[in-house]
Design an enzyme around this catalytic site. Structure first.
Site, PDB file in Angstrom:
ATOM      1  N   GLU A  49       0.482  -1.460   0.291  1.00 49.93           N
ATOM      2  CA  GLU A  49       0.023  -0.072   0.198  1.00 49.93           C
ATOM      3  C   GLU A  49       1.043   0.985  -0.255  1.00 49.93           C
ATOM      4  OE1 GLU A  49      -2.493   0.326   3.394  1.00 49.93           O
ATOM      5  OE2 GLU A  49      -2.663   1.990   3.088  1.00 49.93           O
ATOM      6  N   ASP A  60      -4.550   9.442   9.089  1.00 50.97           N
ATOM      7  CA  ASP A  60      -3.480   9.264   9.623  1.00 50.97           C
ATOM      8  C   ASP A  60      -3.032   9.253  10.913  1.00 50.97           C
ATOM      9  OD1 ASP A  60      -2.927   7.748   7.221  1.00 50.97           O
ATOM     10  OD2 ASP A  60      -2.813   8.515   6.001  1.00 50.97           O
TER      11      ASP A  60
END
EC number: 4.2.1.20
Lengths: 261, 329
Positions: A49, A60
């Site tokens: 990824e 995130d």
């Protein structure tokens, strides 16, 4: 058959769990993207990824945000990334999905982006801030046209009906966030197990990869009991520790993946 | 001030609200909603601290836990509001990423919410963020224009002004001040953005001039960004306007031409603040001072009846005002 589908077929028949590792494009150094991907492939990652850095990465945690900040300072852009990756299929065989946020992709042009990504051999996209309704109405046909998988995220708060809806819209795999969390947080595994068990019970169309909070073999084995594999992000970025040297990247990746596999 | 400008000027005194700004309108609405949803923990982002104080106030009243994210830079320049939030029992957490201002505080608050979705309600303070926030906050703030209508009728016999002026960062006081005039074509809606050190100085927050269509904090609007789609760090002397986007409603008003967008520099805002203080005995917030500065940029026709939304009071800005005192004596 797509590379991602082939991977899951193979791992299912070998009764193996898929290990997806996240890395940030342009981190640690601007030109280390391919070196990091190569090191991951050589040392056991089944799927990569690749994060496209963004100034405001809401989904995130701190570690990945910092790596993205460094990548942006290094000068990373989507155009530069596509340039770095133009021949990557000569060296990388594992499936690669791009993870990022809507705004940079829209500025590049959504259709241009998909066309270019497909052209160089990218397999799928993860855009956590693209809502399913907008996806369905405006974007899913573009992804289909370019044969790109699109992966939605589900959380412990996601209702059964919505999990099924997101499963229907997704292809490649479904990304199960191990608690409703931004990346890199510690988890209470008994709750996580209950949730993953519930997802397993739905018998969804897509394989499930569980992500967020996995950092070693113990947490990998624990979570993949109920899923087809797992995603590791922050822990690997931490392990890279900003080292820009090629041999250091290889060594850090090897040492890290040994603790997981 | 009406004499000075030569037109009828009305100030909508949101600065007289409890806690000192229009922000309380939305905070009460959302905390009541959170209570109804059974949420035990309230989080908020704040720029100037007015929304943080408003949210902390309602939480104190309701006995709810309150956590406010605030950019590290804003914590320094709005110290009185940080102290108020703490006294009200809120925990103030500094946002240390990026420009350490409102955008970054919003990022941190959204992250907190993602991590604590079941027991927590996120009280967004402006008409930004994912649906339904821009709509919900605009509705809670629409009391401003509702009151403008009846108060103006009381004062002048007619509830429609010719112009409504408000400052726009994310745009909550402007959304509220415009709301009940959106479908009144005779009422001109004027938004004043923060030009910072000058629109093209590289230190500005004038989103409609400098921005392009983009996605920020879950809504599609106009965003200050690089050609690659990275969000640019804005600048304004006013912490409440220091934001690189505007609410989607305002982007629509701008694109459709229904709204007229102006901007005022730090210096123009300061001048307008001192002007109002000396003329009327009202110390406005630096944010509201931008709306006042907008007054000087428009050639209003005779018989204009202009409402300026005085969104907040200037107590929190005394440090900044004192630094510039000698320039305006």
């Amino acid at each position: 058959m797509s590379r991602i589908a082939a991977l899951f077929n193979k791992s299912k028949s070998a009764q193996k769990k898929v290990l997806n590792v996240y890395c940030t494009a342009g981190y640690p150094a601007l030109d280390s993207t391919l070196e990091v991907m190569g090191a991951l492939q050589r040392n056991g990652a089944d799927l990569i990824e690749l994060g496209m850095p963004y100034s405001d990465p809401l989904a995130d945690g701190e570690v990945i945000q910092q790596s993205g900040g460094i990548a942006l300072e290094n000068g990373m852009t989507i155009a530069r990334l596509f340039d770095q990756l133009k021949d990557f299929r000569k060296v990388i065989e594992v499936p690669v999905v791009l993870m990022g946020y809507m705004n940079p992709v829209i500025q590049y042009g959504f259709e241009n982006f998909c066309q270019k990504a497909a052209e160089i051999g990218i397999d799928g996209l993860i855009l956590p801030d693209l809502p399913p309704l907008e996806f369905e109405v405006q974007y899913s046909s573009i992804l289909k046209k370019h044969h790109l998988d699109f992966i939605f995220l589900v959380t412990p708060e996601t209702t059964e009906a919505r999990v099924r809806m997101l499963d229907k819209l997704s292809s490649g795999f479904l990304y199960a966030v191990s608690s409703s969390s931004t990346t890199g947080h510690e988890k209470d595994f008994s709750l996580v197990e209950k949730y993953l068990c519930r997802l397993q019970g739905y018998q969804l169309n897509n394989p499930i990869l569980v992500g967020f909070g996995i950092k070693d073999k113990a947490s990998f084995d624990q979570t993949t009991r109920y899923t087809d594999g797992a995603i590791i992000g922050s822990a690997y970025i931490k392990a890279l520790d900003g080292q820009k040297d090629k041999t250091a990247i290889e060594a850090a990746t090897k040492a890290f993946l040994k603790t997981v596999l | 001030m009406s004499q000075q400008i030569g037109r009828q000027i009305y100030l909508k005194r949101e600065d007289l609200n409890h806690t000192g700004a229009h922000k309380i309108n939305n905070a009460i609405g959302q905390v009541l909603l959170a209570e109804r949803l059974g949420k035990k923990r309230i989080i908020a982002e704040t720029g100037a601290g007015q929304h943080g104080v408003a949210t902390a106030t309602v939480c104190a009243l309701k006995g709810l836990e309150c956590i406010v994210y605030m950019g590290e830079v804003d914590i320094q320049r709005q110290a009185p509001n940080v102290a108020r939030m703490k006294m009200l029992g809120a925990k103030v957490i500094p946002a240390k990423s990026g420009s350490k201002t409102l955008k970054d505080a919003t990022n941190e608050a959204i992250r907190d919410w993602i991590n604590n979705p079941s027991d927590t309600h996120y009280v967004i303070g402006s008409v930004v963020g994912p649906h339904p926030y821009p709509d919900m906050v605009a509705r809670f703030q629409s009391i401003i224009s509702e009151e403008i209508r009846w108060q103006l009728k009381e004062k002048t016999g007619n509830e429609l002004p010719t112009h409504v002026i408000a400052c726009v960062g994310g745009g909550s006081n402007a959304a509220g001040a415009f709301y009940h005039f959106l479908n009144e074509p005779t009422v001109e809606l004027i938004a004043v953005e923060a030009a910072g050190l000058g629109i093209h100085s590289g230190h500005s927050a004038a989103t409609t001039t400098l921005g392009t269509p983009g996605v920020l904090h879950g809504s599609k609007s106009i965003v200050m960004q690089t050609p690659d789609g990275q969000v640019v760090e804005p600048h304004s002397i006013s912490a409440g306007l220091d934001y690189p986007g505007i609410g989607p409603l305002h982007a629509h008003l701008f694109a459709s031409g229904r709204g007229r967008f102006l901007s005022a520099t730090d210096q123009e805002a300061l001048k307008a603040a001192f002007n109002l203080t000396r003329l009327e005995g009202i110390i406005p917030a630096l944010e509201s001072a931008h709306a006042l500065a907008g007054l000087e940029q428009v050639a209003f026709p005779e018989n204009s009846k202009i409402v300026v939304c005085l969104s907040g009071r200037g107590d929190k800005d005394m440090d900044t005002y004192m630094k510039h005192m000698t320039e305006f004596d």
